[in-house]
Design an enzyme around this catalytic site. Structure first.
Site, PDB file in Angstrom:
ATOM      1  N   ARG A  56     -19.190 -36.173  14.292  1.00 39.49           N
ATOM      2  CA  ARG A  56     -19.608 -37.222  13.355  1.00 39.49           C
ATOM      3  C   ARG A  56     -18.487 -38.189  13.003  1.00 39.49           C
ATOM      4  O   ARG A  56     -18.757 -39.272  12.494  1.00 39.49           O
ATOM      5  CB  ARG A  56     -20.121 -36.573  12.069  1.00 39.49           C
ATOM      6  CG  ARG A  56     -21.468 -35.943  12.273  1.00 39.49           C
ATOM      7  CD  ARG A  56     -21.957 -35.324  11.017  1.00 39.49           C
ATOM      8  NE  ARG A  56     -22.550 -36.339  10.154  1.00 39.49           N
ATOM      9  CZ  ARG A  56     -23.633 -36.145   9.423  1.00 39.49           C
ATOM     10  NH1 ARG A  56     -24.241 -34.994   9.445  1.00 39.49           N
ATOM     11  NH2 ARG A  56     -24.106 -37.096   8.659  1.00 39.49           N
ATOM     12  N   LYS A 109     -24.575 -17.862  18.767  1.00 41.02           N
ATOM     13  CA  LYS A 109     -25.152 -16.973  17.781  1.00 41.02           C
ATOM     14  C   LYS A 109     -24.813 -17.486  16.389  1.00 41.02           C
ATOM     15  O   LYS A 109     -23.847 -18.230  16.280  1.00 41.02           O
ATOM     16  CB  LYS A 109     -24.668 -15.543  17.977  1.00 41.02           C
ATOM     17  CG  LYS A 109     -23.192 -15.324  17.594  1.00 41.02           C
ATOM     18  CD  LYS A 109     -22.865 -13.882  17.445  1.00 41.02           C
ATOM     19  CE  LYS A 109     -22.926 -13.413  16.029  1.00 41.02           C
ATOM     20  NZ  LYS A 109     -21.748 -13.712  15.206  1.00 41.02           N
ATOM     21  N   HIS A 115     -20.663 -13.364  22.793  1.00 40.98           N
ATOM     22  CA  HIS A 115     -19.387 -13.307  23.518  1.00 40.98           C
ATOM     23  C   HIS A 115     -18.957 -11.885  23.861  1.00 40.98           C
ATOM     24  O   HIS A 115     -18.131 -11.692  24.745  1.00 40.98           O
ATOM     25  CB  HIS A 115     -18.289 -14.079  22.784  1.00 40.98           C
ATOM     26  CG  HIS A 115     -17.699 -13.345  21.618  1.00 40.98           C
ATOM     27  ND1 HIS A 115     -18.296 -13.297  20.400  1.00 40.98           N
ATOM     28  CD2 HIS A 115     -16.567 -12.609  21.509  1.00 40.98           C
ATOM     29  CE1 HIS A 115     -17.543 -12.578  19.566  1.00 40.98           C
ATOM     30  NE2 HIS A 115     -16.488 -12.149  20.213  1.00 40.98           N
ATOM     31  N   LYS A 119     -16.798  -9.737  27.571  1.00 43.30           N
ATOM     32  CA  LYS A 119     -15.601  -8.892  27.564  1.00 43.30           C
ATOM     33  C   LYS A 119     -15.610  -7.971  28.783  1.00 43.30           C
ATOM     34  O   LYS A 119     -16.650  -7.401  29.139  1.00 43.30           O
ATOM     35  CB  LYS A 119     -15.541  -8.067  26.271  1.00 43.30           C
ATOM     36  CG  LYS A 119     -15.314  -8.946  25.035  1.00 43.30           C
ATOM     37  CD  LYS A 119     -15.184  -8.110  23.796  1.00 43.30           C
ATOM     38  CE  LYS A 119     -15.233  -8.963  22.533  1.00 43.30           C
ATOM     39  NZ  LYS A 119     -13.967  -9.530  22.132  1.00 43.30           N
ATOM     40  N   GLU A 170     -12.788  -4.446  12.512  1.00 38.45           N
ATOM     41  CA  GLU A 170     -11.902  -5.615  12.443  1.00 38.45           C
ATOM     42  C   GLU A 170     -10.944  -5.421  11.283  1.00 38.45           C
ATOM     43  O   GLU A 170     -11.329  -4.862  10.249  1.00 38.45           O
ATOM     44  CB  GLU A 170     -12.714  -6.871  12.163  1.00 38.45           C
ATOM     45  CG  GLU A 170     -13.718  -7.176  13.236  1.00 38.45           C
ATOM     46  CD  GLU A 170     -14.355  -8.533  12.978  1.00 38.45           C
ATOM     47  OE1 GLU A 170     -13.751  -9.532  13.374  1.00 38.45           O
ATOM     48  OE2 GLU A 170     -15.419  -8.572  12.350  1.00 38.45           O
ATOM     49  N   ASP A 187     -24.143 -10.541  11.420  1.00 37.62           N
ATOM     50  CA  ASP A 187     -22.938 -11.012  12.097  1.00 37.62           C
ATOM     51  C   ASP A 187     -22.569 -10.147  13.301  1.00 37.62           C
ATOM     52  O   ASP A 187     -22.131 -10.669  14.327  1.00 37.62           O
ATOM     53  CB  ASP A 187     -21.776 -11.025  11.090  1.00 37.62           C
ATOM     54  CG  ASP A 187     -20.565 -11.785  11.602  1.00 37.62           C
ATOM     55  OD1 ASP A 187     -20.755 -12.890  12.135  1.00 37.62           O
ATOM     56  OD2 ASP A 187     -19.433 -11.268  11.471  1.00 37.62           O
ATOM     57  N   HIS A 231     -23.745  -8.045  18.809  1.00 40.18           N
ATOM     58  CA  HIS A 231     -22.709  -7.319  19.555  1.00 40.18           C
ATOM     59  C   HIS A 231     -22.974  -5.804  19.645  1.00 40.18           C
ATOM     60  O   HIS A 231     -22.923  -5.216  20.717  1.00 40.18           O
ATOM     61  CB  HIS A 231     -21.341  -7.539  18.923  1.00 40.18           C
ATOM     62  CG  HIS A 231     -20.995  -8.972  18.678  1.00 40.18           C
ATOM     63  ND1 HIS A 231     -21.390  -9.984  19.513  1.00 40.18           N
ATOM     64  CD2 HIS A 231     -20.301  -9.578  17.685  1.00 40.18           C
ATOM     65  CE1 HIS A 231     -20.941 -11.141  19.050  1.00 40.18           C
ATOM     66  NE2 HIS A 231     -20.288 -10.932  17.935  1.00 40.18           N
ATOM     67  N   LYS A 275     -15.396  -5.385   8.288  1.00 43.89           N
ATOM     68  CA  LYS A 275     -14.204  -6.248   8.170  1.00 43.89           C
ATOM     69  C   LYS A 275     -13.178  -5.501   7.335  1.00 43.89           C
ATOM     70  O   LYS A 275     -13.526  -4.622   6.547  1.00 43.89           O
ATOM     71  CB  LYS A 275     -14.585  -7.544   7.469  1.00 43.89           C
ATOM     72  CG  LYS A 275     -15.600  -8.350   8.261  1.00 43.89           C
ATOM     73  CD  LYS A 275     -15.100  -9.742   8.545  1.00 43.89           C
ATOM     74  CE  LYS A 275     -16.061 -10.534   9.377  1.00 43.89           C
ATOM     75  NZ  LYS A 275     -15.541 -10.910  10.684  1.00 43.89           N
TER      76      LYS A 275
HETATM   77  C1  BG6 Z   1     -18.177 -12.982  15.831  1.00 46.65           C
HETATM   78  C2  BG6 Z   1     -18.399 -12.796  14.355  1.00 46.65           C
HETATM   79  O1  BG6 Z   1     -19.396 -13.049  16.510  1.00 46.65           O
HETATM   80  O2  BG6 Z   1     -17.440 -11.893  16.329  1.00 46.65           O
HETATM   81  C3  BG6 Z   1     -17.077 -12.669  13.622  1.00 46.65           C
HETATM   82  O3  BG6 Z   1     -19.106 -13.895  13.836  1.00 46.65           O
HETATM   83  C4  BG6 Z   1     -16.240 -11.574  14.247  1.00 46.65           C
HETATM   84  O4  BG6 Z   1     -17.262 -12.413  12.246  1.00 46.65           O
HETATM   85  C5  BG6 Z   1     -16.155 -11.758  15.748  1.00 46.65           C
HETATM   86  O5  BG6 Z   1     -14.955 -11.642  13.663  1.00 46.65           O
HETATM   87  C6  BG6 Z   1     -15.495 -10.562  16.388  1.00 46.65           C
HETATM   88  O6  BG6 Z   1     -15.225 -10.865  17.727  1.00 46.65           O
HETATM   89  P1  BG6 Z   1     -14.013 -10.196  18.484  1.00 46.65           P
HETATM   90  O7  BG6 Z   1     -14.116 -10.726  19.859  1.00 46.65           O
HETATM   91  O8  BG6 Z   1     -12.772 -10.599  17.751  1.00 46.65           O
HETATM   92  O9  BG6 Z   1     -14.255  -8.718  18.384  1.00 46.65           O
END
Ligand code: BG6
Length: 531
Positions: free
Chosen positions: A68, A182, A212, A216, A250, A269, A274, A374
């Site tokens: 934007r 996502k 994602h 991996k 995490e 999330d 995942h 987290k």
């Molecule tokens: C993302 C989440 O999809 O994956 C994040 O939105 C998270 O909150 C992240 O931190 C974790 O990905 P990775 O690759 O660091 O394990």
């Protein structure tokens, strides 16, 4: 708990293994909607840089950033992206020659994507870029690196603009592909609605829903480990597997994403996407071939076999919690409700542990324990398959201290596989009358050690796959919905039944006591992944 005993390394049978050959992408223009956002800077640009470095993109590849900011020009966009690369921890330094080559391929156009009329600005820049090219080479990749709240207007406007025509078959040229980040929806209903909308405008083969985790290396290796070896598969079932633990821990908090996280929480999330992806790859049946649809068919079957959580079973099978302040890496960190943009009375969970059952012949009765949070002690994601103890142990008192065999697939960090088993300690005799000394050992395979290189970051793998038209590592519409069907009852129950007191865990710990109790009821313990 890990074995903690001696370690035996597994090495490749050839001394130095050359990096695997990867297909080169088709010529295309990548249009990034939200090009000035965090995702574009932190993940997409480094992935593009790396693909160029490895000569995996075509000479005619270009990037058109859309955002934007009306003051942004091609030059200032290039400067921003250069800054993003120099501060990226995904690549090691920016090579001047490579940057010069990449810089020429970057362009920017300012547009408000909520306004249909602004798409003609995008169209003009695209026409400039594609001028003089044969039509069949004018492939377009639209990447929606934008907040989920604007997915709908953007896909609608994009389709109406005529810039992204629907294609009949995956082989049609030029191709048009749309990548959607996502979270895909925020409930089953909204995901169905979004799927209906997207598939009313584009074909499934044009739609790449990204998760994602699927990019991996170890996640992809799961299929190879299971189906390219004959020793694991006969054991991979209820007869030999006692339970499976899937952890995505995490140590970071919600960082600057408090606003998003207050809407999402850990289930949307991490679990819906995942963790359920890791579960379905672990539990699926062998596909007849490694094609996108064959693999996804099997994953969908697993997701559909997961026993539904109901209001009656949720409390006994799940735990939610929030982090409080604590110490991580020697530094004091805030609790969740003290984070920026977070409601001080928030009841959004930052940790969840869930016991799931898969009601099919292979897995009936085998608990799958999933946890993610987290601000846990370490950043580590892994799948641990724990096998049953032998039916009869005849090693005297030592028998009671023996640990069951565990196969651990380490998704990150130190990507690899370890198998824990018991061996006889040298010296003591194996005799019926004595207690034989037995110790656990770990047989280790470590990707970096074995192949001398760290696997490509997930976004690099996935972006190349989109440019090649390889959809195996992307989630299909029915798969996304099947995953929402698993978490939807939990979300609805939790959101409708706020706890009187939210269970908490100190930042830097392995989660709340309640999560330990959940699994201890079954006579097992959470592993302490060492990373
Ligand atoms: C993302 C989440 O999809 O994956 C994040 O939105 C998270 O909150 C992240 O931190 C974790 O990905 P990775 O690759 O660091 O394990």
């Amino acid at each position: 708990m890990s074995g903690g005993g001696p370690v035996i390394s597994a090495r490749p049978t050839t001394a130095v293994h050359p990096p695997a050959k990867r297909d080169r992408a088709d010529p295309c223009t990548m249009v990034i909607f939200g090009a000035l956002g965090d995702l574009s800077r932190r993940k997409l640009m480094p992935a593009i840089y790396q693909l160029m470095k490895e000569h995996l993109v075509d000479e005619r590849f270009c990037v058109l950033g859309v955002g934007r900011d009306e003051t942004m020009t091609d030059d200032s966009f290039r400067a921003e992206m250069h800054k993003a690369l120099t501060t990226s921890d995904e690549i090691r330094g920016v090579d001047k020659e490579l940057w010069d080559a990449l810089c020429k391929r970057l362009a920017f156009v300012s547009a408000d994507l909520s306004k249909p009329e602004d798409y003609s600005l995008v169209g003009q820049r695209l026409a400039d870029i594609e001028r003089g090219r044969p039509r069949e080479e004018c492939n377009r990749l639209f990447y929606l690196a934008v907040p989920p709240s604007v997915f709908e207007p953007i896909v609608t406007n994009l389709a109406k603009s005529g810039l992204a025509p629907r294609t009949r078959t995956p082989d049609e040229r030029p191709w048009v592909r749309i990548v959607i980040e996502k979270p895909f929806g925020r409930s089953l209903e909204s995901a169905q609605h979004l799927n209906d909308l997207v598939l009313g405008l584009f074909a499934e083969h044009q739609t790449y829903r990204i998760d994602h985790y699927l990019g991996k290396e170890t996640v992809q290796n799961l299929l190879v480990l299971r189906f390219a070896n004959s020793i694991f598969e006969p054991l991979w079932n209820r007869q030999w597997v006692h339970h499976v633990q899937i952890t995505a821990a995490e140590n970071v908090g919600v960082e600057e994403r408090g606003k998003y996280y207050e809407e999402a929480g850990v289930v949307r999330d991490m679990f819906q996407n995942h963790l359920l992806q890791l579960l379905s790859l672990t539990a699926m049946e062998p596909p007849p071939q490694m094609s996108a649809n064959a693999v996804r068919d099997e994953k969908v079957k697993v997701l559909k076999s997961i026993r539904w959580l109901t209001p009656e079973t949720i409390n006994e099978n799940t735990v939610r919690a929030q982090y409080t302040g604590g110490v991580i890496g020697g530094k004091h960190v805030h609790g969740y409700t003290e984070e920026p943009d977070v409601d001080p009375d928030s009841s959004i969970p930052t940790f969840a542990a869930v016991r799931l059952f898969i009601d099919n012949w292979r897995w009936n009765g085998v608990p799958f324990y999933l946890r993610s949070g987290k601000r846990l002690k370490n950043r580590v994601s892994e799948i641990a398959v724990q096998f049953r103890t032998p039916p009869h142990l005849m090693f005297g008192e030592t028998s009671g201290t023996m640990r069951p065999n565990t196969l651990v697939l380490r998704v990150q960090p130190n990507e690899g596989i370890s198998l824990n088993f018991e061996v006889k300690v040298p010296g003591a005799a194996v005799a019926l009358t004595s207690n034989v000394e037995i110790a656990p050992v770990d047989m280790e395979f470590n990707y970096a050690e074995a192949f001398g290189e760290v696997a490509a970051p997930a976004y690099e793998t996935l972006l190349l796959d989109v440019m090649i038209g390889e959809a195996t590592l992307f989630t299909r519409s029915d798969e996304v919905e099947a995953a929402w069907r698993v978490v939807d009852p939990l979300l609805r129950y939790w959101e409708g039944n706020k706890p009187k007191r939210m269970p908490t865990y100190a930042a830097g710990s392995w989660g709340p006591r309640e999560a330990d109790e959940l699994i201890e009821q079954d006579g097992v313990e959470w592993r302490e992944p060492t990373g």
